[in-house]
Design a protein around this motif. Structure first.
Motif, PDB file in Angstrom:
ATOM      1  N   LYS A  62       0.812  -1.210   0.000  1.00 42.09           N
ATOM      2  CA  LYS A  62       0.000   0.000   0.000  1.00 42.09           C
ATOM      3  C   LYS A  62       0.849   1.264   0.000  1.00 42.09           C
ATOM      4  CE  LYS A  62      -0.529   0.209   5.049  1.00 42.09           C
ATOM      5  NZ  LYS A  62      -1.517   0.196   6.162  1.00 42.09           N
ATOM      6  N   LYS A  63       0.162   2.391  -0.077  1.00 39.21           N
ATOM      7  CA  LYS A  63       0.837   3.688  -0.078  1.00 39.21           C
ATOM      8  C   LYS A  63       1.724   3.830   1.157  1.00 39.21           C
ATOM      9  CE  LYS A  63      -0.001   8.653  -0.424  1.00 39.21           C
ATOM     10  NZ  LYS A  63      -0.977   9.711  -0.754  1.00 39.21           N
ATOM     11  N   TYR A 119       5.261   0.630  -3.252  1.00 34.99           N
ATOM     12  CA  TYR A 119       4.412   1.715  -3.765  1.00 34.99           C
ATOM     13  C   TYR A 119       5.261   2.919  -4.173  1.00 34.99           C
ATOM     14  CZ  TYR A 119       0.339   4.839  -4.010  1.00 34.99           C
ATOM     15  OH  TYR A 119      -0.639   5.716  -4.430  1.00 34.99           O
ATOM     16  N   ASN A 120       6.229   3.275  -3.328  1.00 36.43           N
ATOM     17  CA  ASN A 120       7.080   4.431  -3.643  1.00 36.43           C
ATOM     18  C   ASN A 120       7.874   4.206  -4.921  1.00 36.43           C
ATOM     19  OD1 ASN A 120       6.155   5.670  -1.332  1.00 36.43           O
ATOM     20  ND2 ASN A 120       7.940   5.137  -0.082  1.00 36.43           N
ATOM     21  N   ASN A 123      -9.349  -2.571   1.506  1.00 40.17           N
ATOM     22  CA  ASN A 123      -7.986  -2.372   1.010  1.00 40.17           C
ATOM     23  C   ASN A 123      -7.988  -2.087  -0.490  1.00 40.17           C
ATOM     24  OD1 ASN A 123      -6.627  -5.028   3.123  1.00 40.17           O
ATOM     25  ND2 ASN A 123      -7.052  -2.897   3.622  1.00 40.17           N
ATOM     26  N   GLU A 182      -9.216   1.448  -1.097  1.00 38.32           N
ATOM     27  CA  GLU A 182      -8.165   2.399  -0.706  1.00 38.32           C
ATOM     28  C   GLU A 182      -7.027   2.396  -1.716  1.00 38.32           C
ATOM     29  OE1 GLU A 182      -6.118   3.174   3.513  1.00 38.32           O
ATOM     30  OE2 GLU A 182      -5.384   1.319   2.574  1.00 38.32           O
ATOM     31  N   TRP A 183      -6.648   1.227  -2.184  1.00 37.39           N
ATOM     32  CA  TRP A 183      -5.546   1.076  -3.138  1.00 37.39           C
ATOM     33  C   TRP A 183      -5.825   1.892  -4.396  1.00 37.39           C
ATOM     34  CZ3 TRP A 183      -3.559  -4.622  -4.095  1.00 37.39           C
ATOM     35  CH2 TRP A 183      -2.197  -4.604  -4.422  1.00 37.39           C
ATOM     36  N   GLN A 218      -7.952   4.397  -4.790  1.00 37.68           N
ATOM     37  CA  GLN A 218      -8.037   5.826  -4.499  1.00 37.68           C
ATOM     38  C   GLN A 218      -6.647   6.450  -4.376  1.00 37.68           C
ATOM     39  OE1 GLN A 218     -10.492   5.808  -0.974  1.00 37.68           O
ATOM     40  NE2 GLN A 218     -12.416   5.803  -2.148  1.00 37.68           N
ATOM     41  N   ASP A 219      -5.734   5.752  -3.720  1.00 37.38           N
ATOM     42  CA  ASP A 219      -4.362   6.265  -3.583  1.00 37.38           C
ATOM     43  C   ASP A 219      -3.648   6.302  -4.929  1.00 37.38           C
ATOM     44  OD1 ASP A 219      -4.646   6.637  -0.857  1.00 37.38           O
ATOM     45  OD2 ASP A 219      -3.783   4.682  -0.333  1.00 37.38           O
ATOM     46  N   ALA A 233      -5.078   9.233  -7.088  1.00 36.37           N
ATOM     47  CA  ALA A 233      -4.654  10.577  -6.666  1.00 36.37           C
ATOM     48  C   ALA A 233      -3.174  10.814  -6.933  1.00 36.37           C
ATOM     49  CB  ALA A 233      -4.971  10.769  -5.183  1.00 36.37           C
ATOM     50  N   ASP A 234      -2.334   9.841  -6.614  1.00 38.75           N
ATOM     51  CA  ASP A 234      -0.888  10.044  -6.723  1.00 38.75           C
ATOM     52  C   ASP A 234      -0.415  10.030  -8.174  1.00 38.75           C
ATOM     53  OD1 ASP A 234      -0.774  10.264  -3.988  1.00 38.75           O
ATOM     54  OD2 ASP A 234      -0.202   8.178  -3.661  1.00 38.75           O
TER      55      ASP A 234
END
Length: 735
Positions: free
Chosen positions: A456-457, A462-463, A505, A508-509, A511-512, A515-516
């Motif tokens: 996840k974020k 993720y990074n 999860n 949320e995954w 949505q993150d 946005a990113d």
């Protein structure tokens, strides 16, 4: 005659008054049907189009007679001669064709009708106080170019514009290169004399001027002829002279060179309700539109038509090529990022010795990152071994792009083929089937044996993904491209089968990611998630698998693309991972899902799932979605349970004595399956299960969770020619 400034400015002038003079002169040259000459801004007398047409008609049978249809005109001329044919399109006054044989002719040009030109002129006058011609070289701003903000017209959002010193738009384009002022559009020409051009919707030059204001026609070109009399000529696409002159300026005519092969006629689009149709030899459906709105259309090629639709990509709208039911984004300066994330199946565990995609299929279009240290692969050269600490990606080591191929990865786990290679290749094939290019960059950021908490974020996995997106944007800009992400494909869930929060999860995954990624690419298009179900769970109520189906049904951004169990023969001996061909087939399923959810009016992948169940005594009737007619198939997948089905309540399983398909769904898209139970259930909380019986520990071929229900899709794999059926997804349906 309209007023002229006649500034006397030298050649290569950027003065708007000279542009205005050239525009007016072009108007006279194109539309004056009385005079045979006009005077350009340097005082030189030039021929009008009308005068040239008279000369051309002298070469035509019957002095330019317009025949009622193509067969009549073809019968009246000899091979190599030209003739006019009436055209039913009210925007075309007549069509010029050339006979190539007794049974065939080729299209040469359409002559716009006076009414059509008047409509264009009227619409341009409404848009601006004066009609001006602007110079555009590959959408790069020049002397009069400036950044501007525009309230988009009804035909679509303005992305690139040419303005004068007062901020008035002279010429403008949307993100896909479509002009928002009709006949003017971005063009690339091998004729370096052309500085100003008026184009049709296909990018064909209607008229062009050089930097001095002289008219240039792309059909005029230097050529070599065996006829020593010819000094200058207007030639067709095959290099054959239409009009020729000797060294003294006397007009002659000579036919040279081989006969051109007939080319596929560009399809002409039109709207019929919520259908975008294409007319060529036949009137065919290009694509259904659903709730999309078409803002503009244009002819495409022999396989597709073009349109602007109200679906965001970089901006509020996108340009697409439409055909075979698809609406594929076709802007030429876009690099589509194909991003994958997940566990060991996403990074291609156990496939290094059985890789399929070892040679590039589309070396100029399907790409991956180039690393400066030579460790280039779709995993960006990172170690993705199970249980290892995810390494930090140094974006500076990614220095360019290269053709996408499968390569052995770093670290343990025998990484090789992944689903990403066939995913990109199949999407490119779909684009090529419409006669268009599709440029993409594929990469995976994943880690074996890692649940959502490690994906996840905020995690390194993720990074790394976001660092790669930002690096792709920088490298793409050096090529003149923008980047956009339509979807992230995930192959995940094996480590979360006991995670009851996995549905949240997944939400949320997305949505993150949305946005990113938007923050980096500046795109307006939403980022979707494509999910491929694993078939290796060890529990009777696999939470991650159940959550994937729920997300598919409840979220417009989550889409299931398939299940693993149909590819039994390509499992690795651990019956979790796959050999190279298995990953290849999974990637093809992801591509099919991508085109259904993101390139069609459906906006959702088509899967086989139970949608309703009723029980009357011992009879259980299930309604099942049927993208194509349903069958039970025990040839490709060995039977387990009752064709994969079980029935249970809170007391346990109730045996199914028989099961059959009563209606295959061919007429309605909804099939009916009837199961007979051995006993009437005595408990509560009844459920119908499909492909849920778990694996054993250790896992074996005989205990792969599976079923025998599939549709009859005719889609063919590019790996081994098998039909890529839609097999029913793992499911627990509560009555």
């Amino acid at each position: 005659m309209m007023n002229r400034f006649n500034t006397g400015n030298p050649l290569d002038s950027g003065d708007l008054r000279d542009l205005d003079d050239n525009a007016k002169n072009l108007d006279v040259a194109s539309n004056d049907m009385e005079n045979k000459t006009f005077t350009d801004r340097f005082g030189r007398v030039r021929k009008t189009y009308h005068a040239i047409e008279i000369e051309v008609e002298g070469l035509l049978v019957a002095g330019g007679q317009i025949f009622d249809d193509e067969p009549a005109g073809r019968a009246a001329v000899e091979d190599g001669q030209y003739f006019f044919v009436a055209n039913p399109d009210p925007n075309i006054s007549k069509t010029l064709r050339k006979r190539i044989s007794v049974s065939g002719s080729v299209w040469i040009a359409d002559d716009p009708s006076a009414e059509f030109l008047q409509v264009i002129a009227d619409e341009q006058v409404e848009q601006r106080d004066e009609i001006k011609v602007a110079v555009d070289v590959a959408s790069d701003p020049i002397n009069i170019g400036a950044e501007f903000h525009s309230s988009a017209s009804e035909s679509g959002a303005v992305a690139v514009g040419m303005i004068d010193e007062d901020g008035n738009i002279l010429s403008s384009f949307d993100e896909g290169g479509f002009t928002t002022d009709l006949l003017r559009a971005e063009f690339h020409s091998s004729n370096d004399r052309i500085s100003l051009a008026t184009l049709d919707a296909e990018g064909n030059i209607i008229s062009a001027h050089d930097e001095y204001g002289y008219q240039v026609n792309e059909a005029r070109a230097e050529f070599h002829s065996d006829d020593s009399l010819i000094e200058n000529a207007i030639i067709d696409e095959g290099g054959n002279p239409l009009i020729a002159w000797d060294g003294d300026g006397n007009q002659i005519f000579s036919h040279q060179g081989p006969e051109p092969e007939p080319e596929a006629q560009a399809l002409i689009p039109y709207l019929s309700g919520q259908e975008l149709r294409a007319v060529g030899e036949n009137d065919e459906l290009a694509a259904e539109l659903g709730d999309y709105t078409v803002l503009a259309t244009a002819p495409g090629n022999g396989q597709s038509v073009r349109a602007v639709i109200d679906q965001p990509l970089i901006g509020q709208t996108r340009t697409v090529s439409a055909g075979q039911g698809l609406l594929i984004p076709d802007a030429s300066k876009i690099l589509k990022l194909h991003i994958g994330t997940g566990q060991s199946l996403k990074v291609g565990a156990t496939s290094a010795s059985t890789m399929v995609s070892i040679e590039p299929v589309f070396p100029d279009e399907a790409l991956m990152f180039t690393r400066s240290d030579g460790l280039s692969d779709v995993r960006m050269g990172l170690d993705t071994a199970d249980g290892a600490n995810p390494p930090l990606l140094d974006p500076d080591v990614l220095v360019d792009f290269e053709p996408l191929v499968a390569r052995a990865g770093q670290g343990a786990g025998s990484r090789g083929q992944t689903p990403m290679e066939s995913y990109a290749d199949e999407l490119t094939r779909q684009a090529h089937a419409l006669g268009i290019q599709y440029r993409s960059l594929s990469f995976v950021s994943g880690m074996g044996g890692t649940g959502y908490s490690g994906m996840k974020k905020g995690t390194q996995v993720y990074n790394n993904m976001m660092l790669a997106v930002a690096r792709a944007k920088t490298l793409a800009a050096a090529h003149g491209w923008q980047v956009v992400v339509e979807a992230v494909t995930i192959k995940h869930g094996e480590a979360d089968q006991n995670n009851s929060n996995y549905f949240n999860n997944l939400i949320e995954w997305q949505q993150d990611l949305d946005a990113d990624i938007k923050a980096i690419t500046s795109q307006l298009a939403d980022v979707h998630i494509l999910m491929h179900m694993p078939s290796s769970h060890l529990v009777d109520a696999p939470q991650a698998t159940i959550a994937m189906l729920r997300a598919h049904n409840e979220s417009p951004y989550h889409h299931l693309t398939g299940v693993d169990y149909p590819y039994l023969e390509y499992y690795s001996p651990d019956y979790i991972h796959f050999q190279g061909p298995g990953y290849y087939l999974i990637g093809e399923g992801d591509a099919r899902g991508h085109s259904q959810a993101l390139w069609s009016h459906k906006r959702k992948t088509e899967i086989v799932q139970i949608i309703d169940v009723v029980r009357d005594g011992t009879t259980v009737i299930a309604s099942v979605s049927a993208p194509a007619p349903l069958v039970f198939d025990i040839e490709h997948v060995p039977e387990r349970d009752a064709k994969g089905f079980r029935f249970r309540d809170n007391t346990g399983d109730i045996a199914i004595s028989s099961i059959e398909i009563n209606d295959d769904g061919s007429s309605s898209g909804i099939a009916t399956i009837t199961a007979q139970l051995e006993n009437i259930p005595s408990g509560i909380n009844e459920s119908l299960l499909y492909a849920i019986s778990p694996q054993s520990s250790p896992r074996t071929a005989g205990n792969v969770p599976r079923g025998n229900l599939r549709d009859s899709s005719t889609k063919i794999s590019n790996y081994d020619g098998r039909q890529l059926y839609n097999w029913a997804v793992h499911q627990i349906f509560h009555l």
